[in-house]
Design an enzyme around this catalytic site. Structure first.
Site, PDB file in Angstrom:
ATOM      1  N   LYS A  54       0.843  -1.209   0.000  1.00 31.05           N
ATOM      2  CA  LYS A  54       0.000   0.000   0.000  1.00 31.05           C
ATOM      3  C   LYS A  54       0.872   1.250   0.000  1.00 31.05           C
ATOM      4  O   LYS A  54       0.634   2.191  -0.754  1.00 31.05           O
ATOM      5  CB  LYS A  54      -0.928   0.002   1.225  1.00 31.05           C
ATOM      6  CG  LYS A  54      -2.095  -0.962   1.083  1.00 31.05           C
ATOM      7  CD  LYS A  54      -2.837  -1.169   2.396  1.00 31.05           C
ATOM      8  CE  LYS A  54      -3.900  -2.252   2.232  1.00 31.05           C
ATOM      9  NZ  LYS A  54      -4.505  -2.705   3.482  1.00 31.05           N
ATOM     10  N   GLN A  98      -4.805  -1.235   9.668  1.00 32.56           N
ATOM     11  CA  GLN A  98      -4.738  -2.583   9.101  1.00 32.56           C
ATOM     12  C   GLN A  98      -5.368  -3.595  10.076  1.00 32.56           C
ATOM     13  O   GLN A  98      -4.988  -3.653  11.244  1.00 32.56           O
ATOM     14  CB  GLN A  98      -3.268  -2.944   8.824  1.00 32.56           C
ATOM     15  CG  GLN A  98      -3.067  -4.268   8.144  1.00 32.56           C
ATOM     16  CD  GLN A  98      -3.608  -4.320   6.709  1.00 32.56           C
ATOM     17  OE1 GLN A  98      -3.443  -3.385   5.929  1.00 32.56           O
ATOM     18  NE2 GLN A  98      -4.288  -5.393   6.376  1.00 32.56           N
ATOM     19  N   ASP A 121     -11.219   3.074   4.173  1.00 36.69           N
ATOM     20  CA  ASP A 121     -11.636   1.671   4.104  1.00 36.69           C
ATOM     21  C   ASP A 121     -13.165   1.552   4.073  1.00 36.69           C
ATOM     22  O   ASP A 121     -13.710   0.493   3.778  1.00 36.69           O
ATOM     23  CB  ASP A 121     -11.113   0.905   5.334  1.00 36.69           C
ATOM     24  CG  ASP A 121     -10.019  -0.085   4.971  1.00 36.69           C
ATOM     25  OD1 ASP A 121      -9.867  -0.391   3.774  1.00 36.69           O
ATOM     26  OD2 ASP A 121      -9.330  -0.561   5.898  1.00 36.69           O
TER      27      ASP A 121
END
Ligand code: NDP
Length: 296
Positions: A54, A98, A121
């Site tokens: 990422k 994460q 997200d």
């Protein structure tokens, strides 16, 4: 006839190029550089690989990447305090924590501490609610990438029967909301669904998000259907560590009209959509026009 292979890797490269072009325009015209902060707690090897990838791709499209790696013993209070700092930081337009978090942390509490406008997200309860009510939201990356591939391949999805196998909050449920938003007739199947094969055979669009290697067989697929395989499963095959999806590619690709491979399908689109969401969040934060075709 063999199915068309939907090339997620090539599509993701196109999305990244579009993002990079828009990022350059933001720099040139507004002196703005989108920033994505990624927070990793602990040393889960798979999470480390994702975070590295990422960060690399964020920089490649011209954005700033801020990585925060915290020790596995970090307290929940310390993580929440970091999130508050990132929420208040004008250089940070997107925040991603994460998952999974270590067991001593409450993931819902942590995710809901992120400013919804920076929740790239799309897991914050406000974004979940906005998506569920058809309002402008941050859309979870994996379902967004899947939707983009479906629209690109099929054009209008209106009236098609969509079956999603899996009802998780990060894939199955948001995927269902997106397909409903595109006027599909949506069925969500799960581990208690009766006669799953028969349910799958009704699908013009079949999305597999189960986490069971090659569970969906070719004779579960309606001839000509479009199959999106979200699954990422590592198995040992011929003495090698192999990546396979939730769909048995060999048998399903002989029946489907189109299918995403694993690897090289949904996976690359997920990170591309994270970058797209960070760009969208930046534009929204500054009241600028959003990029076309990169949101739901
Ligand atoms: P979860 O484990 O959270 O959910 C799995 C879902 O599958 C559940 O709803 C479960 O049903 C259902 N299920 C499990 N077994 C069966 C069965 N035998 N028959 C029917 N349904 C079943 O997984 P995720 O949604 O997080 O992930 C799904 C897959 O997608 C995984 O392989 C994961 O690695 C992959 N993934 C890939 C991403 C990408 O970037 N490509 C991103 C995120 C995930 P129930 O609710 O009844 O238990």
């Amino acid at each position: 006839m063999a199915a068309t292979i939907i090339d997620g890797k090539a599509f993701a490269a196109k999305v990244r190029a579009q993002v990079a072009e828009h990022v350059q325009r933001l720099k040139d015209e507004h002196g703005l550089v989108p920033g994505l902060a990624v927070v990793l707690v602990g040393e889960d090897p798979a999470s480390q690989v994702y975070v590295r990838s990422k960060g690399k791709q964020t920089v490649e499209v011209g954005m700033n990447s801020y990585e925060h790696k915290l020790d596995v013993a970090t307290t929940e209070a310390a993580l929440l305090s970091l999130i508050q700092q990132l929420n208040a930081d004008p250089k940070v337009h997107g925040i991603l924590v994460q998952l999974p978090l270590p067991p001593h942390m409450n993931s819902d509490l942590v995710i809901n501490a992120i400013d919804p406008a920076k929740d790239v997200d799309g897991f914050h309860i406000s974004n979940v609610g906005l998506l569920g009510t058809g309002q402008k939201s941050m859309v979870p990356c994996t379902p967004l990438g899947s939707l983009m591939m479906l629209r690109d391949h099929l054009g209008s999805l209106s009236g098609l029967n969509a079956v999603i196998v899996g009802r998780s909050n990060i894939v199955g449920k948001p995927m269902a909301q997106l397909l409903l938003g595109d006027s599909c007739t949506v069925t969500i199947a799960h581990s208690r669904t009766k006669d799953l094969a028969e349910v799958c055979r009704r699908a013009d669009i079949l999305v597999a998000a189960v986490g069971r290697p090659e569970m969906i067989q070719g004779d579960w697929v309606k001839p000509g259907a479009t199959v999106i395989d979200v699954g990422i499963n590592r198995i040992a095959r011929d003495g090698k560590n192999t990546l396979v999806g939730d769909v048995d590619f060999a048998s399903a690709s002989a029946v489907a009209g189109a299918i995403t491979p694993v690897p090289g399908g949904v996976g690359p689109m997920t990170i591309a959509c994270l970058l797209a969401n960070t760009l969208t969040a930046t534009c929204r934060a500054h009241g600028l026009a959003e990029p076309q075709g990169l949101t739901a």
